[in-house]
Scaffold this active site. Sequence first.
Site, mmCIF file in Angstrom:
data_model
loop_
_atom_site.group_PDB
_atom_site.id
_atom_site.type_symbol
_atom_site.label_atom_id
_atom_site.label_comp_id
_atom_site.label_asym_id
_atom_site.label_seq_id
_atom_site.Cartn_x
_atom_site.Cartn_y
_atom_site.Cartn_z
ATOM 1 C CE LYS A 98 -4.586 1.395 0.697
ATOM 2 N NZ LYS A 98 -5.625 0.862 0.323
ATOM 3 N N GLY A 145 -21.230 6.577 4.922
ATOM 4 C CA GLY A 145 -20.027 7.324 4.157
ATOM 5 C C GLY A 145 -20.730 6.978 2.826
ATOM 6 C CB VAL A 146 -23.211 7.676 0.376
ATOM 7 C CG1 VAL A 146 -23.981 7.101 0.993
ATOM 8 C CG2 VAL A 146 -23.579 9.343 1.053
ATOM 9 N N GLY A 147 -19.430 8.081 -0.264
ATOM 10 C CA GLY A 147 -18.359 8.185 -1.638
ATOM 11 C C GLY A 147 -18.618 6.720 -2.690
ATOM 12 C CE LYS A 148 -12.540 6.332 -5.621
ATOM 13 N NZ LYS A 148 -11.891 7.389 -5.028
ATOM 14 C CB VAL A 149 -17.438 1.838 -2.117
ATOM 15 C CG1 VAL A 149 -17.778 0.376 -1.742
ATOM 16 C CG2 VAL A 149 -16.185 1.804 -2.132
ATOM 17 N N GLY A 150 -20.146 3.622 -1.029
ATOM 18 C CA GLY A 150 -21.030 3.951 -0.816
ATOM 19 C C GLY A 150 -22.043 3.783 -1.223
HETATM 20 N N1 LIG Z 1 -12.675 2.388 -3.890
HETATM 21 C C1 LIG Z 1 -12.061 1.032 -2.946
HETATM 22 O O1 LIG Z 1 -11.914 0.314 -4.382
HETATM 23 C C2 LIG Z 1 -12.038 0.563 -1.839
HETATM 24 C C3 LIG Z 1 -12.078 -0.716 -1.699
HETATM 25 C C4 LIG Z 1 -11.981 -1.276 -0.950
HETATM 26 C C5 LIG Z 1 -11.867 -0.470 0.209
HETATM 27 N N2 LIG Z 1 -11.919 0.059 0.760
HETATM 28 C C6 LIG Z 1 -12.181 1.451 1.379
HETATM 29 O O2 LIG Z 1 -13.799 1.872 1.393
HETATM 30 C C7 LIG Z 1 -13.738 3.331 2.589
HETATM 31 C C8 LIG Z 1 -14.347 4.197 1.495
HETATM 32 O O3 LIG Z 1 -13.843 3.934 0.044
HETATM 33 P P1 LIG Z 1 -14.233 5.616 -1.833
HETATM 34 O O4 LIG Z 1 -13.031 4.728 -1.835
HETATM 35 O O5 LIG Z 1 -15.661 5.265 -1.817
HETATM 36 O O6 LIG Z 1 -13.565 6.592 -0.491
HETATM 37 P P2 LIG Z 1 -13.723 8.248 -1.502
HETATM 38 O O7 LIG Z 1 -12.915 8.772 -0.606
HETATM 39 O O8 LIG Z 1 -14.612 8.190 -2.586
HETATM 40 O O9 LIG Z 1 -16.144 8.148 0.066
HETATM 41 C C9 LIG Z 1 -15.621 8.281 1.386
HETATM 42 C C10 LIG Z 1 -16.724 8.489 1.852
HETATM 43 O O10 LIG Z 1 -16.963 9.025 3.558
HETATM 44 C C11 LIG Z 1 -17.003 10.280 3.915
HETATM 45 N N3 LIG Z 1 -16.697 10.472 4.872
HETATM 46 C C12 LIG Z 1 -15.572 10.737 5.258
HETATM 47 N N4 LIG Z 1 -15.758 10.649 6.837
HETATM 48 C C13 LIG Z 1 -16.501 10.878 7.102
HETATM 49 C C14 LIG Z 1 -17.197 10.156 8.627
HETATM 50 N N5 LIG Z 1 -16.263 10.833 9.529
HETATM 51 N N6 LIG Z 1 -18.807 9.856 8.550
HETATM 52 C C15 LIG Z 1 -19.246 9.788 7.498
HETATM 53 N N7 LIG Z 1 -18.974 9.954 6.000
HETATM 54 C C16 LIG Z 1 -17.603 10.348 6.211
HETATM 55 C C17 LIG Z 1 -16.386 11.539 3.214
HETATM 56 O O11 LIG Z 1 -16.523 12.392 2.877
HETATM 57 C C18 LIG Z 1 -16.742 10.489 0.982
HETATM 58 O O12 LIG Z 1 -17.808 10.587 1.092
HETATM 59 C C19 LIG Z 1 -12.103 3.798 2.098
HETATM 60 O O13 LIG Z 1 -12.105 2.909 3.748
HETATM 61 C C20 LIG Z 1 -11.380 2.419 1.484
HETATM 62 O O14 LIG Z 1 -10.360 2.410 2.135
HETATM 63 C C21 LIG Z 1 -12.374 1.325 -0.692
#
Ligand SMILES: NC(=O)c1ccc[n+]([C@@H]2O[C@H](COP(=O)([O-])OP(=O)(O)OC[C@H]3O[C@@H](n4cnc5c(N)ncnc54)[C@H](O)[C@@H]3O)[C@@H](O)[C@H]2O)c1
Length: 370
Positions: free
Chosen positions: A93, A193-198
Site C-alpha cells: 500500500k 459514507g456515500v463516496g465511491k463505494v457507498g
Molecule cells: N474504492 C475501493 O475500491 C475500495 C476498496 C476497498 C476498500 N475501500 C475502502 O472503503 C472506504 C471508502 O472508499 P471510497 O473509495 O468510497 O472513498 P471515498 O473517499 O470516495 O468516500 C468516502 C466517503 O466517506 C465520507 N466520510 C469521510 N469521513 C466520514 C465520517 N466521519 N462520517 C461519514 N462520512 C465520512 C467522505 O465524505 C466520502 O464521501 C475507504 O475506507 C476505502 O479504503 C475502498
Amino acid sequence: MTGSTPADPLDLAQDAGVFARASGHEQVVFCHDEPTGLSAIIAIHSTALGPGLGGTRFYPYASEQDALTDVLALSRGMTYKASLAGLDLGGGKAVIIGDPARVKSEALLRAYGRFVQSLNGRYYTACDVGTYSEDMDHIARECSFVTGRTVAHGGAGDSSVLTAYGVFQGMRAAAEVTWGSPDLRGRTVGVAGVGKVGRHLVDRLVEVGASVVVADVSTEAVARVRSEHPEVRAAADSSALGAEALDIYAPCALGGALSDEVVEVLNARIVCGAANNQLAHEGIEKQLQDRGILYAPDYVVNAGGLIQVADELEGFSFARAEVRAGRIYDTTQRVFALARQDGVPPAVAADRLAERRINEVGRLRAIHLR
Ligand SMILES: NC(=O)c1ccc[n+]([C@@H]2O[C@H](COP(=O)([O-])OP(=O)(O)OC[C@H]3O[C@@H](n4cnc5c(N)ncnc54)[C@H](O)[C@@H]3O)[C@@H](O)[C@H]2O)c1
C-alpha cells in the site's frame, strides 16, 4: 484484520524508530521529490504469495507518523485480503501526504510513478481514497506496475463498482446466517459514507428493496445519493446513524469506524461495510460478538476492488472479475462457519483462513525451479 498482537510493531509508541515500527514488513520506502511536493511512503508487507498490490491513498495526514501508521496497517491488511480472495498477490500500500485538492499535479503523480517503477514489480499500485483512475493513467506514463487505469487506457476503471458488489454479497451471506435467508428486501441498512463505494452499495440495496439510511460528512455526497434515490433517508451523522434502529450497519468511510462508543449504541444485528481497518482496536471484535452483532470482516467483504484491479494484470474482463467478486458470498460463509467451529469471532477466523493459505501456498516457493 483483528487488532494487533501485543508484540505487534503497530502497537509501539509513535516515537519508536521506523525499523521497530515496520518490523513484520518486508520493505518500507520513503519517496521525496521537493519541486513537485511529493512526500510518499510505500509499504510492502509481504510478497509470500506474489507482488504486493494495494492502492495509493492521497490524504492530508496530520503528521508523518500518522501517515506511516496508516500505510503499515493498510499494507498488512492487503496481505490478508489478497490471500482470502485467492489471489497470487501479496500486500502493499502507499500513501501520499497532502491535500489532493491543493497539491495533486501531473508532475507529482509522474514523480511518484518513477518511484513505484524503481521497485521493479515488487509493488503494484491502484486507486484508493483521494486517487482516481485518471491519476493512475498519469502514473502509468512512468511506470509499468499500475492497475485501476481508465478503461480508455486499457484499465479496469473504477474499482469501487466491484468493491460495492462484494460488500453486498458479504451482507447477503451475513443475512443468511442471521435470518436464514440472504434476501435483503425490507431490511433497514445504514450506510456511513456515500463516496465511491457507498454510493454503488446504495444502488444495489435500493434495487433489491432494502430500506436505506445514509450519513456522510459531505453534504454534496448525501445530496447526490438522495437525488438519485429520493426514498433514501439521511441521518445527521455517522454516530446518529449507528444508533438508529438498523438491521445492518455498513461503515463505508475511513478506518476505525467501530470504536467503543459506536459499538456500545449500535442496534444493528450485522456490521458489513467497505471501509478498511474498521475495528478501532483489538477486542472490538469480541465486544461485537458479546452484543450479538455479526461482524463480516472488512477485508473479506471489501476485496471486490482488489479482485477487479488484479484482473487487469490478465487483460481486464469485467465479467470474469464480477464472477470472482461474487464468490465473496462463499468466502464470507466459510469465515462464519470456521468462527462457529473454533468458537472465535469472525475476524479471528478470517485471519486464520488467510494465514493458512499464506503458509500452505507461500511455502511452495521453497521448491526450487530452474
Ligand atoms: N474504492 C475501493 O475500491 C475500495 C476498496 C476497498 C476498500 N475501500 C475502502 O472503503 C472506504 C471508502 O472508499 P471510497 O473509495 O468510497 O472513498 P471515498 O473517499 O470516495 O468516500 C468516502 C466517503 O466517506 C465520507 N466520510 C469521510 N469521513 C466520514 C465520517 N466521519 N462520517 C461519514 N462520512 C465520512 C467522505 O465524505 C466520502 O464521501 C475507504 O475506507 C476505502 O479504503 C475502498
